[in-house]
Design an enzyme around this catalytic site. Structure first.
Site, PDB file in Angstrom:
ATOM      1  CB  SER A  39      -0.970  -0.040   1.191  1.00  0.00           C
ATOM      2  OG  SER A  39      -2.051   0.830   0.984  1.00  0.00           O
ATOM      3  CG  ASP A 151      -4.250  -1.748   0.021  1.00  0.00           C
ATOM      4  OD1 ASP A 151      -3.444  -2.417   0.689  1.00  0.00           O
ATOM      5  OD2 ASP A 151      -4.300  -0.507   0.062  1.00  0.00           O
TER       6      ASP A 151
END
Length: 273
Positions: A39, A151
């Protein structure tokens, strides 16, 4: 000497604290030989792996506003797109592939169809960072090699296991969520981010058990979506890492003294006997 690796975890805007961590490690002349990121950690890791030091990453990050890295998406999968995030990577390091990095780099994403962890070690670094930062429901999924990616925090928010697998022998992990307190959400963005990070926080407790050095800056005073806090986050990441390294050095020095004293007293006892 063991090969040192650094695993940078996710945490939205809290990721600015990673820059302070890099500053503290650089002051100790720690040579990072492998790096992984998930991320926002993937964003910082990519810049670092391609030769940007902490001060350059600070300068890039300090100018960011939330709308600089997002745009409205007409996709049925999301509210926003993070294509501008990818453009920002390209602007600062060029159209590079992950395998071209100066420091071996791995970026973590999640297969939206199977839930499997996807370790990205080849291909366009900008697209890999976009995939890894693609918060479900908020950003449009990224298509790479016929896979729809989300993600990486869903599967490995602090990519310590991946770091060992690519060659690191001494692993430093940075968990941005371990000491972060949650407040009542003020808007839909806060609701989405809080919900997502509740899941990551629990999973990361197991993921970080095997780090040789775990950095857990206390970021409770900071929100996850307010980019005006970037300077404060950098400073907090730096201070907490510096304090932790000082504690480790003191412990090592104390242990060395105790071991040396024990050897001396044992030798003295043998001579007396």
């Amino acid at each position: 000497m063991k090969k040192v690796g650094l695993a940078l975890g996710g945490g939205a805007v809290l990721g600015a604290a990673h820059i302070g961590v890099l500053k503290a490690l650089q002051e100790k002349d720690l040579n990072i030989q492998f790096i992984t990121g998930t991320s926002i950690g993937a964003f910082v890791a990519a810049l670092y792996a391609f030769g940007k030091d902490w001060s350059e990453i600070r300068d890039i990050s300090s100018e960011l506003k939330w709308m600089d890295i997002t745009s409205i998406s007409l996709s049925r999968y999301s509210l926003l797109s993070n294509e501008k995030f990818g453009a920002l990577i390209t602007e600062h390091i060029g159209e590079k592939n992950i395998e071209d990095s100066s420091i071996p780099l791995a970026i973590i994403a999640t297969d939206a169809g199977s839930g499997e962890k996807v370790i990205l070690r080849k291909g366009p670094v900008a697209e890999a960072v976009m995939a890894s930062t693609c918060i479900p429901g908020l950003f449009k999924p990224v298509k790479l090699d016929d896979r729809m990616l989300l993600d990486g925090g869903i599967v490995e928010n602090v990519p310590i296991k991946t770091l060992r697998n690519i060659g690191a022998e001494f692993v430093i992990g940075v968990d941005l969520n371990a000491k972060h307190a949650y407040e009542e959400p003020g808007n839909i963005l806060d609701v989405l981010l809080n919900s997502f990070h509740f899941i990551m926080q629990q999973a990361a407790k197991l993921q970080t058990e095997h780090a040789d050095l775990l950095i857990k800056p206390d970021l409770s005073a900071f929100g996850r979506a307010d980019t005006s806090q970037i300077e404060g986050l950098i400073q907090k990441g730096y201070e907490d890492t510096k304090d932790l390294l000082a504690q480790k050095e003191l412990k090592l020095s104390t242990n060395w003294f105790i071991e040396s004293w024990n050897k001396f007293t044992n030798l003295f006892s043998k001579e007396e006997g």
